[in-house]
Design an enzyme around this catalytic site. Structure first.
Site, PDB file in Angstrom:
ATOM      1  N   THR A 201       0.841  -1.193   0.000  1.00 51.87           N
ATOM      2  CA  THR A 201       0.000   0.000   0.000  1.00 51.87           C
ATOM      3  C   THR A 201       0.874   1.239   0.000  1.00 51.87           C
ATOM      4  OG1 THR A 201      -1.858   1.154   1.043  1.00 51.87           O
ATOM      5  CG2 THR A 201      -0.201   0.214   2.521  1.00 51.87           C
ATOM      6  N   CYS A 202       0.235   2.368  -0.320  1.00 50.54           N
ATOM      7  CA  CYS A 202       0.879   3.676  -0.176  1.00 50.54           C
ATOM      8  C   CYS A 202      -0.255   4.635   0.173  1.00 50.54           C
ATOM      9  CB  CYS A 202       1.623   4.071  -1.455  1.00 50.54           C
ATOM     10  SG  CYS A 202       0.530   4.268  -2.873  1.00 50.54           S
ATOM     11  N   ARG A 203      -0.144   5.890  -0.176  1.00 50.91           N
ATOM     12  CA  ARG A 203      -1.218   6.816   0.217  1.00 50.91           C
ATOM     13  C   ARG A 203      -2.461   6.648  -0.668  1.00 50.91           C
ATOM     14  NH1 ARG A 203      -0.511   7.370   5.234  1.00 50.91           N
ATOM     15  NH2 ARG A 203       0.656   5.478   4.814  1.00 50.91           N
TER      16      ARG A 203
ATOM     17  N   TYR B  44      -4.058   3.872   1.179  1.00 53.28           N
ATOM     18  CA  TYR B  44      -4.515   4.067   2.553  1.00 53.28           C
ATOM     19  C   TYR B  44      -5.707   5.015   2.622  1.00 53.28           C
ATOM     20  CZ  TYR B  44      -4.457   5.321   7.503  1.00 53.28           C
ATOM     21  OH  TYR B  44      -4.808   5.549   8.801  1.00 53.28           O
TER      22      TYR B  44
END
Lengths: 555, 555
Positions: free
Chosen positions: A512-514, A540
């Site tokens: 995941t990332c932002r 996220y």
């Protein structure tokens, strides 16, 4: 030809004027049971809020103009009470004089609309309890507020009208409680998308109560009301607005023995003919053909009603216009400083159907980030395994409905996510990015379908086998401090290639990332190094939306 | 695989990052002759105007990020000076060290862009004369203004960059003269549509000089400049910005013997391969396939360049992505408080082609008129006799590019004006009308094609046989006092049926009103009473736009 029309708002008034433009000789009588025709029903909440200041502005086309310019015999306060289909005669009651009379017709067009749903709630007819359907209702609410110096209100129902009324009453300075029986407002959206709106209306001071409904209404001696809710709580307020959905006005159709369809709406064929070939119907009372599912559906929106009015006029006069009945439910609503728009089917609907579907989330900016004022638009798109677009939702502060308009246009042509990749949309820094939000939806969806970006979804996390999985957030450490998915280790994207040895190649890797962009790059790197890897769609930011719950009592 | 890329802005940088996402192992070298890569070229004017305040904002992706995150060997200040296609070798000059060296390649991608056209004007190389291409140019302009306290400027060229520079220099408080050699700014629009922009920039205090060009530049002892124009006038100013169009950077391609196309652009096939199969090209230097004409065309826009970058990466690696080369020229520009957008071919282009075309004008409001703040959008659409849409233009203050985005989407599917009638677009009073501007274009165009609304156009009026014609303005008398077409009598629409006897049935009747709506109703009435009648497309508002001329010296 003598044409009688029942109902003088969007569908009926539009049919009448188009009929006249097409046929100068036809005799056209328009019956409206209320006092006004062709009023701005979508504008009513904004009159309450003071955004629209003159009540005259709500009356789009006065009867005199229809009479003079279009030679339409407009009869307001005139309720058509019965149809005798065999004799082709209708019976009318004039509410001003009390008299009843009959008219013959060659063709009859029904545009009765839909009326606010009323439930059998104790006290529902007390003073201070309103629905919002027409200009008269709206003026009554306004007068009631002024006369009783009302400063608090409960709005029951979180659909278009409920949300618009809650906003406008709040903007008028009232204490507003919005009560919605399901776990989200704005049913055309899925819940995680609606969560953005929940945050917005709470931040603007509206008391939002989800998952509860009105069970009882009581009047106090000072005219104030006690609203009892199904969660056993009570709210004391100055007035109540009921906006718990609408139901097709099918009384006349039923009486005339016309076939009904989904939700007791009036069934029509592609020419808007009911089961009686001399009786047509349009507007919120009919079932349309859903452009995605192909099934009969109730879509109560002004745009389709207006187009249906035009189309039925041509068909009544013997033209064959067959495409007007298809609708996709393109819609938009302003919610304080946000805009929410959607088209097609949402995931709630798809989950109940037999349709296989995939989805993608993106959170692109509303215009080039280097030009001031860009804000994030959260978008969700649902699509079939062959790429066909099934539906889309967008919530943000600017350029929101534009994205959905473009997707709705692609959907009209049966287009796919690959078409979105190729769309060439207007770009200049104040208006868009060189890769537009719609392009981004297409890119991510195509990557999923081509296997270039395997994805997982936030709601799947609790089911993932923790033992054999590694969760990796590839954001920077300061970003991860702001929050990440459960049990995620942090390997910033730009260190990933050097730290591959930290990842067990026998485990599944969930990245995941932002918002999903860096996660995509990480996924590409890991895939090509032989890992079994999945990127969190929407990152996220989507995880947060999926996992937000709102307590029934807001702070 | 070793891939060399020439040019590090939209097309080149996009190709490089997509290549890496698709292939972790490829060796990718990106050569950029300037100092910066991946900069916000569309944002440069807004830095001059102060809208964008930080120069860092102009640098979208710094080289370090491309190196670290994408393992791309980025070499700035490195000009590729020669290609040896037989040997698959390129020669590079490092402008910082002065040294030259060679690199081999398996595949070469050219994305050299386009450079500002320079004409052989006397004095063109004097200090204080600038072009706007990259960050360095932009910073130089900014420094020059500050250092020399420049308070007046001549901008030569009325295209995107010229207009944006004129606006931003004006917003910075300068006296600005915009000089354009043709009779209009913004060539993608037709002149009558551009006239709305002419009015806007004049009203904002820009001195607009159309139909004249720069013939000579002279420097004064105080560093100020004298600009001589072809109309014999002279302007004294502090600096000059030349924005007289761009020309493809084809030097390398020519040297390598690659085939050229229209406007000396680089010819590529649908995979973006040049005439040498190991050399690809993308961006402003190539000829695209025009989506409407099917012919090779030069369309220098950031959107297509970015998509081409993605697409060429896939093709270099052996995928077959063939749709990326088609472009429609969707574009938008902010001009002070107005927005102008367009797509496809304009009337100037169609008039030169063999394509039969029709057109329609509408001036609908940007959202429901009963909701505050609605403004008129002037729109023009060009279409074929079979209804296929050929192009569209829109100018207004809000929701302008949205309309063109939707039309561009319809055009991608080869759609017709009948499709526009049926489009279901998001509607709520703050965002749209129930019948959207795009629907209105579809309605009027379909009415024309079906013979339901015969039309005439403002520019035809001088050719109309006055003897056998009657011109009728069906607006109200107060409206007609504000202006009408020559020799028009006034019969208000609502009196028309009673005054038919005033019209000679042996004459042709030419009807107008303000924007064409009431004219349509009048035309329908008169047609059905047997008259030979035509409605002025777009009404008096379009007539005014067609007949506006701007003196070379504005007040």
């Amino acid at each position: 030809m003598k044409i009688c029309i029942v109902g003088g708002v969007a569908g009926g008034a539009g049919a009448a004027t188009k009929l006249r433009r097409l046929d100068e000789q036809a005799e056209i009588i328009l019956f409206e049971k209320g006092e006004d025709i062709s009023y701005a029903n979508c504008g009513l909440p904004y009159y309450i809020g003071g955004e629209i200041k003159q009540k005259e502005a709500l009356l789009v086309t006065p009867p005199a103009l229809l009479r003079k310019r279009f030679r339409i015999d407009v009869r307001t306060s005139s309720e058509v009470t019965q149809i005798h289909p065999q004799e082709k005669v209708i019976q009318i009651r004039n509410h001003l004089t009390g008299e009843s009379y009959t008219e013959t017709y060659d063709k009859l067009v029904l545009s009765p609309g839909a009326s606010p749903k009323k439930f059998s709630i104790e006290g529902i007819d007390l003073p201070g309890i309103f629905t919002v359907r027409n200009v008269r209702n709206t003026l009554e609410i306004d007068e009631y507020i002024q006369k009783n110096q009302v400063n608090s209100c409960v709005v029951a129902g979180g659909g278009f009208i409920g949300v618009e009324m809650a906003e406008n009453l709040r903007l008028r300075g009232m204490e507003v409680t919005l009560v919605e029986f399901t776990n989200q407002i704005m049913a055309p959206l899925d819940r995680e998308m609606a969560n953005i709106l929940h945050q917005e209306i709470i931040s603007k001071g509206v008391n939002l109560k989800l998952g509860t409904g009105v069970s009882k209404l009581e009047s106090q001696s000072d005219h104030s009301l006690i609203v009892s809710l199904t969660d056993q709580s009570q709210i004391h307020c100055g007035m109540v607005v009921l906006a718990m959905g609408v139901t097709p006005e099918n009384g006349l159709a039923q009486q005339a023995g016309l076939k009904l369809s989904v939700g007791n709406s009036i069934q029509v064929n592609e020419f808007f003919q009911t089961s009686n070939p001399d009786i047509y119907a349009v507007g919120d009372a009919i079932a349309v053909t859903h452009g995605v599912s192909g099934e009969e559906a109730l879509i109560s929106l002004a745009g389709p009603a207006n187009r249906q009015g035009r189309s039925v006029a041509a068909n009544v006069l013997g033209q064959h216009q067959t495409n007007g009945k298809i609708a996709y439910g393109s819609s938009v609503v302003k919610v304080f400083d946000l805009i929410a728009a959607s088209v097609g089917l949402n995931e709630k609907q798809l989950a109940k159907s037999n349709q296989n579907y995939l989805k993608t989330y993106v959170h692109p900016f509303s215009h080039a980030t280097y030009y001031p004022g860009a804000t994030q638009i959260s978008m969700k798109m649902l699509f079939a395994p062959d790429g066909k677009i099934l539906g889309a939702q967008a919530v943000g502060a600017e350029n929101v409905e534009k994205q959905i308009d473009v997707i709705a246009t692609v959907m009209k042509f049966g287009g796919t996510v690959y078409d979105l990749e190729e769309l060439e949309l207007c770009y200049a820094p104040p208006f868009n990015s060189a890769k537009s939000p719609v392009n981004m939806l297409g890119f991510t969806a195509a990557n999923i379908l081509k296997g270039e970006m395997p994805v997982f979804y936030a709601e799947q996390i609790p089911q993932i086998d923790q033992e054999n999985s590694i969760f990796v957030d590839v954001s920077t450490p300061p970003e991860v401090l702001m929050g990440t998915i459960p049990n995620a280790i942090n390997i910033p994207l730009d260190e990933l290639r050097e730290r591959l040895s930290e990842l067990d190649p026998n485990k599944k890797i969930y990245v995941t990332c932002r918002v999903g962009l860096r996660g995509n790059i990480a996924t590409r790197i890991l895939l090509q190094h032989g890992f079994d890897v999945y990127n969190l769609s929407g990152g996220y930011k989507t995880y947060r939306l999926v996992n937000t719950t709102f307590s029934q009592e807001n702070p």
